[in-house]
Each structure stands twice: as structure tokens, then as C-alpha cells.
Motif scaffolding. Structure first.
Motif, PDB file in Angstrom:
ATOM      1  N   ARG A 156      -3.893   0.377  12.110  1.00  0.00           N
ATOM      2  CA  ARG A 156      -4.221   1.796  12.042  1.00  0.00           C
ATOM      3  C   ARG A 156      -3.768   2.384  10.703  1.00  0.00           C
ATOM      4  O   ARG A 156      -3.384   3.541  10.604  1.00  0.00           O
ATOM      5  CB  ARG A 156      -3.590   2.551  13.196  1.00  0.00           C
ATOM      6  N   MET A 157      -3.786   1.545   9.690  1.00  0.00           N
ATOM      7  CA  MET A 157      -3.299   1.989   8.392  1.00  0.00           C
ATOM      8  C   MET A 157      -4.323   1.660   7.315  1.00  0.00           C
ATOM      9  O   MET A 157      -4.829   0.545   7.237  1.00  0.00           O
ATOM     10  CB  MET A 157      -1.996   1.237   8.108  1.00  0.00           C
ATOM     11  N   ILE A 158      -4.626   2.676   6.502  1.00  0.00           N
ATOM     12  CA  ILE A 158      -5.507   2.438   5.368  1.00  0.00           C
ATOM     13  C   ILE A 158      -4.676   2.493   4.096  1.00  0.00           C
ATOM     14  O   ILE A 158      -3.834   3.394   3.943  1.00  0.00           O
ATOM     15  CB  ILE A 158      -6.625   3.483   5.334  1.00  0.00           C
ATOM     16  N   THR A 159      -4.852   1.525   3.225  1.00  0.00           N
ATOM     17  CA  THR A 159      -4.140   1.524   1.957  1.00  0.00           C
ATOM     18  C   THR A 159      -5.150   1.677   0.838  1.00  0.00           C
ATOM     19  O   THR A 159      -6.133   0.952   0.784  1.00  0.00           O
ATOM     20  CB  THR A 159      -3.387   0.197   1.759  1.00  0.00           C
ATOM     21  N   LEU A 160      -4.887   2.634  -0.054  1.00  0.00           N
ATOM     22  CA  LEU A 160      -5.692   2.761  -1.256  1.00  0.00           C
ATOM     23  C   LEU A 160      -4.771   2.487  -2.432  1.00  0.00           C
ATOM     24  O   LEU A 160      -3.638   2.959  -2.451  1.00  0.00           O
ATOM     25  CB  LEU A 160      -6.264   4.174  -1.385  1.00  0.00           C
ATOM     26  N   GLU A 164      -1.383   4.756  -2.014  1.00  0.00           N
ATOM     27  CA  GLU A 164      -1.160   5.686  -0.912  1.00  0.00           C
ATOM     28  C   GLU A 164      -1.630   5.051   0.378  1.00  0.00           C
ATOM     29  O   GLU A 164      -2.682   4.424   0.440  1.00  0.00           O
ATOM     30  CB  GLU A 164      -1.886   7.016  -1.156  1.00  0.00           C
ATOM     31  N   LYS A 165      -0.825   5.256   1.383  1.00  0.00           N
ATOM     32  CA  LYS A 165      -1.191   4.744   2.704  1.00  0.00           C
ATOM     33  C   LYS A 165      -1.581   5.920   3.585  1.00  0.00           C
ATOM     34  O   LYS A 165      -0.976   6.991   3.518  1.00  0.00           O
ATOM     35  CB  LYS A 165      -0.008   4.007   3.323  1.00  0.00           C
ATOM     36  N   ILE A 166      -2.582   5.717   4.387  1.00  0.00           N
ATOM     37  CA  ILE A 166      -2.995   6.761   5.317  1.00  0.00           C
ATOM     38  C   ILE A 166      -2.782   6.223   6.723  1.00  0.00           C
ATOM     39  O   ILE A 166      -3.307   5.168   7.067  1.00  0.00           O
ATOM     40  CB  ILE A 166      -4.491   7.110   5.149  1.00  0.00           C
ATOM     41  N   ASP A 175     -10.240  -4.155  10.535  1.00  0.00           N
ATOM     42  CA  ASP A 175      -9.550  -4.795   9.416  1.00  0.00           C
ATOM     43  C   ASP A 175     -10.537  -5.234   8.345  1.00  0.00           C
ATOM     44  O   ASP A 175     -11.433  -6.026   8.616  1.00  0.00           O
ATOM     45  CB  ASP A 175      -8.769  -6.015   9.904  1.00  0.00           C
ATOM     46  N   THR A 176     -10.361  -4.705   7.144  1.00  0.00           N
ATOM     47  CA  THR A 176     -11.291  -5.034   6.071  1.00  0.00           C
ATOM     48  C   THR A 176     -10.671  -4.677   4.725  1.00  0.00           C
ATOM     49  O   THR A 176      -9.679  -3.956   4.668  1.00  0.00           O
ATOM     50  CB  THR A 176     -12.616  -4.276   6.270  1.00  0.00           C
TER      51      THR A 176
END
Lengths: 458, 367
Positions: free
Chosen positions: B164-168, B179-181, B191-192
Motif C-alpha cells: 500500500r505504498m507508492i514510491t516516487l 517521496e513515499k505515499i 505491485d509494479t
């Protein structure tokens, strides 16, 4: 006809039939990737999805027609996307390059670039990442000694061994250690012998020999990889000889690698050979099972993968000849586990290993094998194929028999017949003998690998 | 085709699609935008073959159809109209624009000549999450990205979704922003990972202004970002983004916290005195109570700014490229920023304790 040539003809044909902007936009960067002879399907690579969609819907008939004009066996064309270069903002690129150049010198990079532009060394090759086993411990110890005490202890250091056994790793590790310890005080330069040859050729052509002399003689540690390639190139050999002498006289360290010892590089000039033999000659052999396993474990850990020990043991046991192959198999295993989220089972592992190990030789004939063996041992091909019982051709002949069986899967009677009208039992005996000796004598194994290597290159 | 539209809606749509239309293309059709109707919806599409933008706008469809319009002419006509409503009619590739007291006729191109926009297979379920979170994070990390000829794999923004975490993340090799969202429970995830080209990322930043949620679909070589009325499809960068975690300093020994606005001001004041490498010196003085931002130029003079600090640390002195430092200070939004220093030749970590998901790493200049 070669794929490239075929595709060039097709493009030439199509270029005449559609407008120039259309051709440049859609087809200029296309490539013929693969031709499936059996099913008659051709795979064409296009630079992006837009081109793929457009070519598929607009130019398919044109392409197929043009292909069939040249090669009637082609039945269909398929398209795929390859070569995704980043989007390039044209106006900013020039400015950035300028900007980059102005502070590159002083600004430290956050992510180290792969190869150090000054020394040409790859920072990945360090002593820490080098796995030491019985097959390479002498070479490793000599290299460490050289790194500690440059120019004094063993000069030149000559490292030889088969393909993919870690020569480059070892000699670059010396360079990296020296560079790290002495920072800017010591000039290290790593060059492949090809680079050296190119530099000399360039200098001869442009009458700038002084530049090359300066470049190579201002160095404290000179590392030259794959020296066997300069054999037979007279001007380069001469230049290398002078460079070598200059550096040697000033107690500068020279490190050289080759795929065989100096006395078996047939085209190498005598005076260079004696120079090489005057230093320390060490070999890197085939790693034993324990070393292979250790290498796999190190590589896996380096990249942060966790792989079942059983799988690693199996890979180490099956892939014996080449560390690069070992790494290739490891990469594939990791790929399956990580990307496809598949647990590797025995069957899959078998598939991966046999895929990697059996490089099917293309178009190699029995004659090629005989010639390569004869070449390697410097005997006449006729001696191998006739009934001569001279001692120097016995082993080459046996190796030739072994290779004919191993690579071409010829029948024993055929092999016997071909090599001096011998009985098939002679062929069987030769193959068994070589197989047995291979596992015992790493030197023989290495010779065979070198011959194969040459065959693949032919 | 016959449509009646509100001028403001059309202007919005043109503004969005404009980013994908390339006026200098050698292929004339690429200087056009496609207007087409799908059911009762009106779509405006532009592409430069690297990315495509599709905008769906409200309006009345009297008669369906599709036509490619010359973009820049159409755009400037519509922008200059005074009327509220615009009628657009197409017959035999002639486009008639009509208002109460104005009429213009443009020569259009056959819609079949317009590039086909690659479709997204939607084999993997799309990611769906709040637009503001995505745009905010993208805006923060994109400052560290830079187009590079030599290293295509860092000429973009790294996008990774796991759990449940997006990393840019983005880096130009000298600094790094990440930044993590944390996705809200309502968002869907998959997951991708992908590297979004810099141009696509910066265009995406300007889009999706009115929408609450954004959908992201990633396929092996393309990405689709969409809201109910806007879509951007782009190819991705092939390659693997560097393993950057190793360069982020963990628990740097010296940590000092300063007022962010003052720090920004100090860097700005020091910048005119910096040399060719944009070098300014940031140092913790002897009494460890003030952070000094100092720069000197032998011809111009010098500048020294003192900022009171909180935190623990020994004396240090680090040379920064002030542009990189300033970029980093600006990504944060809180009042304070913490400088994590290891030594004068190691990467420096910028963080704000109140924004734990955001970090910026910058490499100093060699002394």
C-alpha cells in the motif's frame, strides 16, 4: 540473405512508395529482429507503440508484399516495440551538457559512474568481491602483494587463464586498490590490448606518436588486458615493447593478462616474451565445486537475492567451466523467482542450466574442428587426419575426436574413419580418455575450452 | 459532424492537448489535433508519437463524426472568440466555426490519417489514488530529475508501487529526491515499477487539475494516467533505475535543524558571490550554535549569513552547489529542515521530521 540486408532492401523499396516524412517518422528506425524460417514469420521491431500501431494498420500489406518479393517463403510479419530511448527535450540538451561540463570536475557524483573515465577501471572489481579458491589463490596472493608494493615485488605481473575465470576482475582489483590507497598521487591506467592497438594505429596514421608515448609512459601502474591480441601486430608490439621498457626502468608496475602463458602465444615477439617471463607468471584455473558455490553465494548476496541453497548447489555442480556462465544461470534463476514469482523446481532449473550450458554451435563442420585443433597445437591438419603416429599429434588427434563427438555428435565409426581410417574403438577410447583427463587436469580442460572458443568465433 | 460547445470548455481542452502537439514535426498530420465523438462524448486528441493526450469535453453532439483540425490555427481562433457558445460543423473536410456574428472555415485532414493511439490492455488492474497526493509527490521529486544522454535510465521519475505504498524517486546523479505515499484504504494498488520519462512527468503535473482521483496503468512499455476527462499515454524508459537506497545516509552523526525560510534566504543571498561551480559553503561554527552560509568571490566580495540551530553535531564545513541545495530546501513545506551530515565529502541528507515520507540527498562539491 542476412536479416539486415533483407530489411534494407525492403525499406529501400517502401521508401519509394510513401512520402519522405512518413517514411522518416514511421519506418526509419525499424529493425528486422528475427526470421522464423520454419513458419515463415518475420518479427519487425519499431521504436514505439505509435509506430507499431500505425505500421501494423497502414504499411502491413506493403511490407509483406515487399518481403515476399525478395523471399517467397515469408508468410507473415509481426511487430513489436524495441529500443525505448528517453524522450529528449532538444532545446535543453545542449545547455545541460554545457552546464554539466562546467562543474563536473568538482561536483561529486551521488551514484558512482560505472567506469572511472580517468583510469578506465570498473569500481565493481575489487578484492573484496573476488572469491578465492584453490584454483586462483596464488594469482590472488600475487595480485595483493603487487597492490601493496607497486613496482617492486613482482614486475611485470602476468596473469593468464581461460575465458571468464576472473583475470580481468583480478587485475582491475589491483588497480582499484592502488587508486583508492594513493588517490591522485599514483596514475593507474587500465587498457585492453585492443585499445592500445587502436591508439597506436591512430598515432601512426596521424603522425602523433608522441601523444601515445606520453599517455602510456606517464603512468605508475599500467594494466593491459588480453595481451595475446597484440601478437603479430608489429608496430604495436614495438611500441608496447618501448613503453614496457620505459616503465620498467622507472620501476613502474606493469600488469598483464592473457588467455595463455607467454610461451604459448605463437606470434609474440621473442624479446617481449622474455620480458614477460622475467616477472611473475601466475595462472587462474577452473574453480572447483566449493569455489563455484562460494562465488554463487557471493553474487547472490551482492545483489540482495535470497536463493535456496539447494538450487545454488545444483547450479554449482552442473555449470563447471566458466564463471560468466555461472552468473548467467544465476541471473535467470533470479529472474524467474523475482519477476515471474515462480518458485524454481527441479525441472525448471534443469531447463535453465541446459539452455545456458549448451551453446549450439552454428555451422561448424568436422573440417573446422580439425583445423582449429591443428592450429591450436601448431601441427599440420594432415597429420591429424592421416595415420601418422608421431607423438606430438597423438593428443591433438584425441582431442579432435573428443570434440567431434562432443560438439558435432558424430558417430564413433565416422570419427575413426575420418581421422586416419581408425577403428571406432580407437575413437571411443580417445573420447573416454579425454573426458576422464579433463576432470583431472585443468590445463587440458582449458585447452579444450580455448579451442571451442576459437570455433565459436569462426 | 456537428457540435455545439461552450468556449471555456473548449479552451480548457485545447490547453491540455496543446502539450502533446508538436508544431515543428516533419509529418504534417502531427500538427493536427483529432476531434471526434464517441457516443455523446466529444474527444480532443493530440500526440507527438512519444506521448498522447486525450481530453473529453462536455458539449452537445448534433451529428457524430471525426476530423483532424490544424491545431495552432484552431487554437488561436477559439481563444480569441468573444462568444460564449461555439458551433463546429464539418463537411467534406471543411471545418466551419460559427458564433452569433462570426464564421470561419478551416481545411481539415482525414481522421484516418491521424496516428492510432496505442490502447492499454488493462491486463493488470489499474492503480487508483487521490490526485493531490500523486501530484504533490511528483512535484517534489521531479526537481532532482534531469535529462541525460548518457544515462537514459535516470532521465525520468521512478515510480514504484508495492503493497500500500507508492514510491516516487528521481536523481540526476548528483542529488536524489524520494517521496513515499501511503495509500488511503480506499485506493486500489498493484505491485509494479516503471521509469516515467521526464517530459511525460512534467506534462502530467500540469494536468488533472479538477479531478479527485487518478488512475495509473502500467504495461511493459507504456503508461496511462487518467482521470474521468483527461488521459495521458506515454512510453516508458527502458532500463533499470539505479539501486539508490545505498546512497541515502542512515543516521548521519551530525544533525542540525534550522528554520527553512531563513536557510533559503541565506542561500539566495550567498549565491551571487559563488563561483563557476555555484559553490557556497555551509558550516557549523565553533560554538555550534549558528549555521553559517558563506560565499566569497575575489572580485565581487563576500557574504555571510548566520542562522541559529538546534540539534547535535560537531563542527563541519561543506561546499554545496547552491542550486541543488535550494532545490532541496524548496521541496519541503514545513517551517524547519534538518541537515544530516556525515563528513564534508559524503552525501548530505535533508529532511523534515514533520514530513517523514520525503527526503532529499545532495552530494557536496569537492573541497
Amino acid at each position: 540473405m542476412e536479416n539486415n540486408e533483407l530489411w534494407e532492401n525492403v525499406l529501400g523499396d517502401i521508401e519509394l512508395q510513401i512520402s519522405r516524412p512518413n517514411f522518416l517518422t514511421w519506418l526509419k528506425h525499424s529493425k528486422l529482429l528475427d526470421k522464423n524460417e520454419r513458419e515463415g514469420i518475420v518479427m519487425v521491431g519499431l521504436p514505439n507503440n505509435f509506430a507499431k500501431e500505425w505500421v501494423k494498420s497502414r504499411y502491413h500489406k506493403l511490407i509483406l508484399g515487399s518481403l515476399r518479393n525478395i523471399d517467397g517463403s515469408i508468410k507473415n510479419v509481426d511487430y513489436t516495440v524495441v529500443n525505448q530511448n528517453p524522450l529528449r527535450p532538444p532545446h535543453t540538451a545542449a545547455k545541460n551538457a554545457q552546464e554539466e561540463a562546467s562543474f563536473l570536475e568538482s561536483q561529486s557524483p551521488l551514484l558512482e559512474p560505472e567506469v572511472n573515465p580517468k583510469t578506465n577501471l570498473n569500481p565493481r572489481y575489487t578484492f573484496d568481491s573476488f572469491v578465492v579458491g584453490s584454483s586462483n589463490e596464488i594469482a590472488h596472493a600475487a595480485a595483493e602483494a603487487v597492490a601493496k608494493d607497486i613496482g617492486k615485488k613482482y614486475n611485470p605481473l602476468f596473469v593468464y587463464g581461460g575465458v571468464g575465470l576472473g583475470k580481468t576482475h583480478l587485475i582491475q582489483a589491483v588497480g582499484n586498490r592502488v587508486a583508492a590507497r594513493h588517490k591522485h598521487a599514483v596514475n593507474v591506467l587500465y587498457a585492453s590490448s585492443e585499445k592500445f592497438i587502436n591508439d597506436v594505429v591512430w598515432a601512426v596514421r596521424n603522425r602523433r606518436m608522441e601523444d601515445v608515448k606520453k599517455k602510456y609512459r606517464d603512468i605508475d601502474v599500467l594494466i593491459v588486458d588480453d595481451i595475446q591480441f597484440i601478437g603479430g601486430k608489429t608496430a604495436t608490439e614495438q611500441e608496447f615493447f618501448y613503453t614496457f621498457n620505459t616503465l620498467y626502468e622507472h620501476n613502474k608496475q606493469i600488469i598483464i593478462s592473457s588467455d595463455r602463458p607467454p610461451n604459448s602465444i605463437p606470434t609474440l615477439e621473442e624479446r617481449l616474451r622474455s620480458r614477460f617471463e622475467g616477472g611473475m607468471i601466475v595462472d587462474v584455473g577452473y574453480p572447483d565445486y566449493e569455489t563455484r558455490l562460494a562465488i554463487l553465494k557471493t553474487k547472490a548476496r551482492e545483489r540482495g537475492f535470497f536463493i535456496d541453497d539447494k538450487v545454488l548447489e545444483e547450479v554449482a555442480a552442473r555449470v563447471q567451466k566458466n564463471i560468466r556462465e555461472l552468473e548467467g544461470v544465476l541471473n535467470k534463476v533470479v529472474f524467474y523467482e523475482q519477476c515471474k514469482n515462480e518458485k524454481i523446481d527441479e525441472k525448471k532449473l534443469n531447463e535453465i542450466i541446459s539452455e545456458a550450458v549448451q551453446v549450439t554451435p552454428k555451422n561448424i563442420t568436422a573440417n573446422d574442428v580439425v583445423r582449429a585443433v591443428a592450429d591450436f597445437f601448431e601441427v599440420a591438419p594432415n597429420d591429424i587426419t592421416n595415420r601418422s603416429r608421431k607423438q606430438e599429434v597423438v593428443q591433438p588427434r584425441q582431442i579432435a575426436m573428443y570434440l567431434l563427438r562432443d560438439m558435432l555428435k558424430l558417430s564413433y565409426p565416422h570419427i575413426g574413419d575420418r581421422l586416419g581410417k581408425r577403428d571406432h574403438t580407437t575413437a571411443i577410447h580417445a573420447c573416454e580418455k579425454i573426458t576422464k583427463e579433463c576432470s583431472r587436469d585443468p590445463g587440458l580442460n582449458q585447452k579444450i575450452l580455448l579451442i571451442k572458443e576459437r570455433l565459436y568465433k569462426m | 459532424m456537428k457540435l455545439i460547445l461552450l468556449k471555456t470548455n473548449l479552451v480548457d481542452a485545447l490547453g491540455s492537448v496543446e502539450r502533446a502537439v508538436n508544431e515543428s514535426s516533419s509529418l504534417p498530420i502531427l500538427k493536427h489535433a483529432l476531434v471526434k465523438t464517441v457516443g455523446g462524448k466529444i474527444l480532443l486528441v493530440g500526440t507527438n508519437l512519444e506521448l498522447a493526450i486525450e481530453y473529453s469535453l462536455p458539449g452537445k453532439v448534433i451529428e457524430g463524426g471525426e476530423i483532424a483540425v490544424p491545431f495552432s490555427l484552431f487554437n488561436s481562433l477559439i481563444k480569441n472568440l468573444m462568444a460564449e457558445r461555439v458551433a463546429i460543423e464539418e463537411k467534406d473536410r471543411k471545418i466551419t466555426i460559427t458564433t452569433d456574428n462570426y464564421e470561419a472555415v478551416l481545411q481539415g485532414q482525414d481522421a484516418a490519417e491521424f496516428p492510432i493511439i496505442p490502447s492499454i490492455q488493462k491486463q493488470t488492474p489499474p492503480l487508483l489514488f487521490p490526485t493531490e497526493l500523486f501530484r504533490g509527490a511528483l512535484q517534489n521529486v521531479i526537481v532532482a530529475a534531469q535529462y541525460s544522454d548518457i544515462r537514459p535510465e535516470i532521465s525520468g521519475v521512478y515510480f514504484k508501487c508495492s503493497g500500500r505504498m507508492i514510491t516516487l524517486a528521481a536523481t540526476d546523479g548528483f542529488r536524489l529526491a524520494e517521496e513515499k505515499i501511503n495509500l488511503p484504504p480506499t485506493a486500489s494498488s498493484q505491485d509494479t515499477a516503471a521509469i516515467i520519462p521526464l517530459k511525460t512527468a512534467s506534462e502530467a503535473l500540469k494536468m488533472f487539475k479538477g479531478s479527485e482521483e487518478i488512475t495509473v496503468c502500467i504495461e511493459p512499455n507504456q503508461i496511462l494516467l487518467s482521470s474521468p476527462n483527461e488521459k495521458i499515454i506515454s512510453r516508458l524508459i527502458d532500463g533499470s533505475f539505479p539501486e539508490y537506497h545505498a546512497v541515502i545516509p542512515h543516521h548521519p552523526p551530525h544533525e542540525v535543524t534550522v528554520n527553512r525560510a531563513e536557510f533559503i534566504n541565506a542561500v539566495r543571498l550567498a549565491s551571487p558571490f559563488s563561483g563557476r561551480a555555484n559553490d557556497v559553503i555551509v558550516r557549523l561554527g565553533e560554538n555550534k550554535k549558528v549555521l553559517e552560509v558563506y560565499s566569497v568571490d575575489s572580485a565581487l566580495g563576500e557574504s555571510l549569513y548566520k542562522i541559529p540551530v538546534k540539534g547535535k553535531g560537531e563542527r563541519f564545513s561543506i561546499i554545496f552547489n547552491w542550486k541543488y541545495l535550494l532545490d532541496g530546501l524548496k521541496v519541503f513545506s514545513g517551517n524547519e529542515v534538518t541537515l544530516g551530515v556525515t563528513s564534508s565529502d559524503r552525501a548530505v541528507l535533508l529532511q523534515n521530521p514533520k514530513e517523514p515520507n520525503l527526503l532529499y540527498v545532495v552530494m557536496p562539491i569537492k573541497g
